[in-house]
Design a protein around this motif. Structure first.
Motif, PDB file in Angstrom:
ATOM      1  N   LEU A 140       1.123  -0.959  -0.425  1.00 34.78           N
ATOM      2  CA  LEU A 140      -0.003  -0.210  -0.103  1.00 34.78           C
ATOM      3  C   LEU A 140       0.949   0.949  -0.053  1.00 34.78           C
ATOM      4  N   TYR A 141       2.220   0.969   0.653  1.00 35.43           N
ATOM      5  CA  TYR A 141       3.141   2.399   0.511  1.00 35.43           C
ATOM      6  C   TYR A 141       3.055   2.674  -0.813  1.00 35.43           C
ATOM      7  N   MET A 142       3.910   1.609  -0.940  1.00 36.15           N
ATOM      8  CA  MET A 142       4.422   1.685  -2.243  1.00 36.15           C
ATOM      9  C   MET A 142       3.236   2.564  -3.542  1.00 36.15           C
TER      10      MET A 142
ATOM     11  N   ASP B  61      15.076  -9.536  -2.192  1.00 35.85           N
ATOM     12  CA  ASP B  61      15.551  -8.200  -1.739  1.00 35.85           C
ATOM     13  C   ASP B  61      15.466  -7.720  -2.675  1.00 35.85           C
ATOM     14  N   LEU B  62      15.364  -6.566  -1.624  1.00 35.55           N
ATOM     15  CA  LEU B  62      14.055  -5.416  -2.192  1.00 35.55           C
ATOM     16  C   LEU B  62      15.265  -4.290  -2.147  1.00 35.55           C
ATOM     17  N   TYR B  70      10.603   0.381  -7.632  1.00 38.34           N
ATOM     18  CA  TYR B  70      12.430  -0.668  -6.820  1.00 38.34           C
ATOM     19  C   TYR B  70      12.343  -1.539  -7.617  1.00 38.34           C
ATOM     20  N   THR B  71      13.201  -2.257  -7.533  1.00 36.11           N
ATOM     21  CA  THR B  71      14.299  -3.015  -7.842  1.00 36.11           C
ATOM     22  C   THR B  71      13.644  -4.431  -6.730  1.00 36.11           C
ATOM     23  N   GLN B 286      14.511  -3.132   6.588  1.00 31.87           N
ATOM     24  CA  GLN B 286      14.688  -4.860   6.336  1.00 31.87           C
ATOM     25  C   GLN B 286      13.237  -4.832   4.878  1.00 31.87           C
ATOM     26  N   TYR B 287      12.634  -4.961   4.047  1.00 31.68           N
ATOM     27  CA  TYR B 287      11.138  -4.853   3.795  1.00 31.68           C
ATOM     28  C   TYR B 287      11.457  -6.211   3.678  1.00 31.68           C
ATOM     29  N   GLY B 288      12.040  -6.984   2.700  1.00 29.16           N
ATOM     30  CA  GLY B 288      11.759  -8.402   3.161  1.00 29.16           C
ATOM     31  C   GLY B 288      11.629  -8.960   3.653  1.00 29.16           C
TER      32      GLY B 288
END
Lengths: 316, 320
Positions: A140-142, B61-62, B70-71, B286-288
């Motif tokens: 959602l944030y993205m 891994d983002l 983002y990738t 740490q998104y992931g």
């Protein structure tokens, strides 16, 4: 003969004592629990009127000897209450109206029409009610950070807007029935419309009303009790919401509860007050100011609040 | 054949209706879909897509690009393995959150049912009592309670666990540990004793988080027909029997509803949620790993919800 009357009076005395004891027990429990609920509120309310001497005087409990309104004056100014509160009410009220309209439409669709995949969609609704929205917070944030639905914006050659820090994410999600607790409201309306007799609609249809017209002019007026419940709960929960306000970093200029978190630090910086026992008093005044709108709403609509839940159809 | 032509002419009207019924029902299906369409779009765009993306993020891994995109680089189960094998606190936070939830839910359910029965009786001041019991629903603002907690922490110069404060506060008048020890030496099981002491020390949070449940139970109690109680009384049932044979079965479907509500409600405010929030939006970003945390905790919640509602709804009494 005589023994019977004496037994009767004894029985009456015993049953009288018993009911008297039961009433006593009931009162003890209710007063005890009410105390647990109300005492923090009363404590905060009383302390928000304490002057400095009251705060440092160990003899003062609950009732200030030299009450002051200075805490409120400062809190009003630091929280910019006069400008934030109307904006917040407008934001919350607008969302509540959208919730009531969208959720009643969806609820009506679920309650009165047969269409393919209905069971699956209703399952999705249950998932939506049960699933904590924290699971989808990063997507959602993205999504709203770079708002580009289906790549339309980039295809038009524009840069996708960043909707964070604005109220738009909340509006967009609510319009599509995915706002704060929308699933629950849809469920309430579905249950309510299921309980209405079908004859009303049939009559309207025979008279030549279209489906949407029937909904708008016949069903919605009947659903006013449910709609009120949804409106009230939507206002209360949205007003108290922290999760979405934090996730979408909605501006503190339209969210009153966000003003609370920084209040103590701002007071301590602005007025050079380093003693936390004094800055806390300003926080108490701020907390009172933040909950007063809801308390007023509650006092006015108290009956509706509780009976609303009872009649809303959650219970079936 | 010829004799039936007359009948056929009369029977044409239902025939024609039969022909038109299919398009009508199809049309009604389209209208229904139109009514539901905002929800369909919202569910797919926010929930289904969000769930899939969270799953994808947790498996990769983002890295963010400066323009907001983002990738992703696929990394398999790395984050899950890290969460369970190496992360310092995740396992403890998860188990303690789940444990607290399981401890609190029966207490909240019993308390709210008990209170609803109490409030359902006729006595003076009933409306006022109900208004007070519903107050916590209104005043449950996390932002405000966090600010008050912080103020308290500033005053005390540090935080202390709630149970410890209750023990200290109670220690002023009554020596709690003395009674706990006494009951323990009387042969009361240690685990049951700890549960009761824990319940008492959490009484505040139990009371404040059972507002909606009390109202739902109250509504259920009021929908029970008084005739049932009348019959039971005439047949000679005591109040105790009437409770177990009438009240309890009649409110039992709502025990399931309330249980689900309480489980979800207490899960949303649990520590594991704030851990995953801090992991994603905190300093380390740490998104992931954060996505893996939230998925694991959601799976735990789903498991609990399914088993609990399966067990309870099997015993619940449904009229139809």
């Amino acid at each position: 003969m005589r023994s019977e009357t004496s037994r009767n009076t004894r029985g009456r005395i015993i049953s009288g004592t018993k009911s008297w004891l039961l009433a006593l027990l009931r009162w003890a429990l209710i007063i005890g629990v009410s105390y647990v609920i109300v005492s923090p509120l009363l404590g905060v309310a009383a302390r928000s009127f304490f002057s400095n001497t009251d705060q440092f005087n160990p003899m003062v409990y609950m009732i200030p000897q030299t009450p002051t309104l200075e805490r409120y004056q400062v809190a009003l100014k630091v929280m910019s209450y006069a400008s934030v509160l109307p904006r917040n009410l407008l934001f919350v009220g607008g969302l509540a109206v959208i919730q009531a309209i969208v959720c009643s439409m969806v609820g009506y669709g679920f309650a009165r029409f047969r269409f393919p995949l209905k069971g699956l969609l209703f399952g999705c609704l249950i998932i939506m009610i049960v699933m904590p929205s924290h699971v989808i917070m990063l997507p959602l944030y993205m999504l709203f950070q770079r708002f580009d639905p289906l790549g339309i914006v980039t295809r038009l050659g524009l840069t996708p807007p960043n909707l964070l820090a604005s109220p738009w994410p909340m509006y967009i999600m609510t319009v599509f029935g995915a706002g704060l607790r929308s699933g629950l409201y849809i469920y309430i309306f579905t249950q309510f419309f299921r309980g209405l007799p079908k004859e009303i609609e049939e009559a309207a249809e025979i008279d030549g009303a279209g489906a949407f017209y029937t909904y708008l002019r016949v069903m919605l007026p009947n659903a006013i009790p449910s709609a009120l419940t949804v409106l009230i709960f939507s206002v209360v929960w949205q007003f108290n919401d922290k999760f979405y306000a934090q996730l979408f970093s909605i501006s503190p200029r339209i969210v009153l509860s966000k003003q609370i978190s920084g209040l103590q630090a701002s007071v301590s910086n602005l007025y050079q007050l380093r003693d936390p026992s004094l800055t806390t008093l300003y926080l108490y005044a701020g907390v009172m100011l933040a909950i007063v709108p809801l308390l007023v709403l509650y006092v006015i609509l108290q009956r509706r609040f509780i009976e609303g839940v009872e009649r809303s159809g959650i219970v079936g | 054949m010829t004799a039936s032509t007359g009948k056929g002419a009369v029977g044409r009207i239902p025939n024609r209706r039969l022909k038109r019924r299919l398009p009508l029902s199809a049309r009604r299906a389209w209208v229904g879909l139109a009514f539901v369409s905002p929800f369909i779009v919202g569910f797919i765009a926010f929930y289904a897509r969000g769930l899939l993306l969270t799953l994808e993020f947790s498996l990769s891994d983002l890295s963010l690009k400066p323009d907001g995109g983002y990738t992703l680089a696929f990394s398999g189960l790395k984050h899950y393995i890290y969460a369970f094998r190496e992360h310092a606190t995740f396992k403890q936070v998860l188990t303690s959150s789940v444990g607290n939830m399981l401890l609190d839910v029966p207490l909240i359910l019993f308390f709210s049912l008990f209170m609803a029965i109490l409030l359902n009786q006729r006595f003076r001041g009933r409306t006022a009592a109900r208004a007070i019991f519903f107050l916590p629903v209104l005043l449950n603002a996390p932002a405000i309670s966090d600010a008050l907690d912080m103020a308290r922490a500033l005053l005390l110069g540090g935080t202390s666990p709630a149970s410890a404060t209750v023990m200290n506060a109670a220690g002023g008048g009554v020596n709690v540990s003395y009674y706990v020890d006494m009951l323990g030496s009387l042969g009361m099981p240690r685990a049951a004793l700890n549960y009761i002491v824990g319940a008492v020390s959490r009484i505040n949070s139990i009371i404040t988080s059972s507002g909606v449940q009390i109202v739902i139970f109250l509504a259920a109690l009021q929908s029970i027909s008084p005739a049932l109680y009348e019959v039971a009384r005439i047949e000679g049932a005591t109040a105790y029997e009437a409770f177990w044979k009438i009240t309890f079965p009649m409110v039992s479907p709502l025990i399931v509803t309330n249980m689900v509500y309480t489980l979800v409600d207490s899960f949303v405010s649990s520590d594991v949620i704030s851990l995953s929030y801090d992991t994603i939006f905190g300093a380390a970003k740490q998104y992931g790993l954060g996505s893996a945390f939230s998925l694991v905790s959601m799976i735990a919640l789903c498991g609990i919800l399914m088993t609990a509602s399966g067990i309870v709804s099997k015993r619940a009494f449904y009229q139809n």
